[in-house]
Structures are given as C-alpha cells and as structure tokens.
Design a protein around this motif. Sequence first.
Motif, PDB file in Angstrom:
ATOM      1  N   SER A  50       0.056  -0.732   0.124  1.00  0.00           N
ATOM      2  CA  SER A  50       0.004  -0.179   0.287  1.00  0.00           C
ATOM      3  C   SER A  50       1.050   1.365  -0.185  1.00  0.00           C
ATOM      4  O   SER A  50       0.326   2.433  -0.128  1.00  0.00           O
ATOM      5  CB  SER A  50      -0.457   0.170   0.943  1.00  0.00           C
ATOM      6  N   ASP A  51       1.719   1.288   0.352  1.00  0.00           N
ATOM      7  CA  ASP A  51       3.133   2.463   0.602  1.00  0.00           C
ATOM      8  C   ASP A  51       3.691   2.095  -1.165  1.00  0.00           C
ATOM      9  O   ASP A  51       4.451   2.964  -1.117  1.00  0.00           O
ATOM     10  CB  ASP A  51       3.723   1.999   1.960  1.00  0.00           C
ATOM     11  N   THR A  53       3.984   3.724  -4.793  1.00  0.00           N
ATOM     12  CA  THR A  53       3.746   4.081  -6.214  1.00  0.00           C
ATOM     13  C   THR A  53       3.916   3.833  -7.708  1.00  0.00           C
ATOM     14  O   THR A  53       5.151   3.705  -7.495  1.00  0.00           O
ATOM     15  CB  THR A  53       2.855   5.071  -5.771  1.00  0.00           C
ATOM     16  N   LYS A  55       4.345   3.991 -11.342  1.00  0.00           N
ATOM     17  CA  LYS A  55       3.981   5.098 -12.522  1.00  0.00           C
ATOM     18  C   LYS A  55       5.227   4.752 -13.820  1.00  0.00           C
ATOM     19  O   LYS A  55       6.104   4.842 -14.081  1.00  0.00           O
ATOM     20  CB  LYS A  55       4.854   6.735 -12.731  1.00  0.00           C
ATOM     21  N   GLY A  68      -0.959  -0.578  -3.658  1.00  0.00           N
ATOM     22  CA  GLY A  68      -1.262   0.479  -3.399  1.00  0.00           C
ATOM     23  C   GLY A  68      -1.175   1.262  -4.736  1.00  0.00           C
ATOM     24  O   GLY A  68      -2.574   1.126  -5.256  1.00  0.00           O
ATOM     25  N   THR A  69      -0.960   2.058  -5.004  1.00  0.00           N
ATOM     26  CA  THR A  69      -1.343   3.041  -6.814  1.00  0.00           C
ATOM     27  C   THR A  69       0.147   2.750  -7.987  1.00  0.00           C
ATOM     28  O   THR A  69       0.605   2.643  -7.545  1.00  0.00           O
ATOM     29  CB  THR A  69      -1.102   4.804  -6.292  1.00  0.00           C
ATOM     30  N   ASP A  71      -0.251   4.291 -11.694  1.00  0.00           N
ATOM     31  CA  ASP A  71      -0.354   5.333 -13.262  1.00  0.00           C
ATOM     32  C   ASP A  71       0.306   4.068 -13.730  1.00  0.00           C
ATOM     33  O   ASP A  71       1.298   4.814 -15.200  1.00  0.00           O
ATOM     34  CB  ASP A  71      -0.471   6.122 -12.711  1.00  0.00           C
ATOM     35  N   THR A  86      -5.844   1.786  -6.164  1.00  0.00           N
ATOM     36  CA  THR A  86      -5.430   2.761  -6.718  1.00  0.00           C
ATOM     37  C   THR A  86      -5.296   2.640  -8.141  1.00  0.00           C
ATOM     38  O   THR A  86      -3.674   2.732  -7.833  1.00  0.00           O
ATOM     39  CB  THR A  86      -5.668   4.480  -7.109  1.00  0.00           C
TER      40      THR A  86
END
Length: 171
Positions: A50-51, A53, A55, A68-69, A71, A86
């Motif tokens: 979850s921590d 990200t 890209k 986590g995230t 993109d 997300t």
Amino acid sequence: MFSKTRVTEPGPRAATPYEPEPTRASTMDSYDHPPAQALRTRTGPSVLSSDLTVKGNITTQGDVQIEGTVDGDIRAHQLTVGESATIQGEIVAEEVIVNGRVIGRVRGLKVRLSATARVEGDIVHKTIAIESGAHFEGSVQRQEDPLGNGVTPRLAPPSAASRRDDTDPDA
C-alpha cells in the motif's frame, strides 16, 4: 506390488532405497536457462504494498496483487486489486478481481467486482460477477476472447450508396 493403504492413508511411509540426487548438469542445460518444468511452477502472487506507487506499465505472466497505486497499464495472468489500491490505466488479465478503485478499461476472461469495488471505465469480459454495493460507471461487453489484441469490433460505417436518398431524382 502396490498397497492402497500406503498411498491413501497418512502417516509414516516405508523407507525408500537411497536415490542419488540429480547432478547440476542434468537439471540445468546451462546457467542461463532453467529447466522447462521450473518455468511452469506457480508461486504466490507478486504483491505491491500500500505504500508503493508505480508510474509505468506492469507486465507479467504470473499473478499480481496490488495494494498501492499504479499509474499505467497492467497485463498479468491473475490480478487482484486490493481495497486500498488505485489503478489508472488498462487492465488485461485472465482473471481480474477488483476490491479497490480502477480508472480505465478492464479486459479479462473472468472479471469480479466485489462490494468495495469502484470502477470507472469499460469492462470487456467472457464472464462477470458484480457484487451488491460495487460502484461501476461505464459499459459492459461480453466477448469470447476479451484478451485478443484489445480491438473491440465495430460495425462498418454505412457506405455512400446506402446513404443515398431514394427520393432524389438525380441519384
């Protein structure tokens, strides 16, 4: 020769005669290439906590669990989107389980939206399950092969001859 009880009943098994372990040369063709059997062995999913990200795009033939995230686009065998996750991008997987948020297109043989799912985008699937409480904005389309090259077949536009007005005397 064989005893049914040895195979089906738990407990200590009779000692087997000593079998030497295979040598490294017999299990590996070279140091660069593992044996084919090792490639087919499934392990647990890769987990993005979850921590974290990311890209960029993620591509694997294995299973992935995102907490986590991300993109970017994701292509995997099985993808689980955790409740805290997300994803902004396209998802392509044989099995997609969404518990969190997805903004983008989802393509999968089996797609499941849990009660905590929030999906904003189109879903192309072979089978789908949407639990009560899931939030979904977009369209749903069933296809036999949703994983195929990503092109959704469209109807051909009408030709000029079919658009001609039959009441026009000059036509």
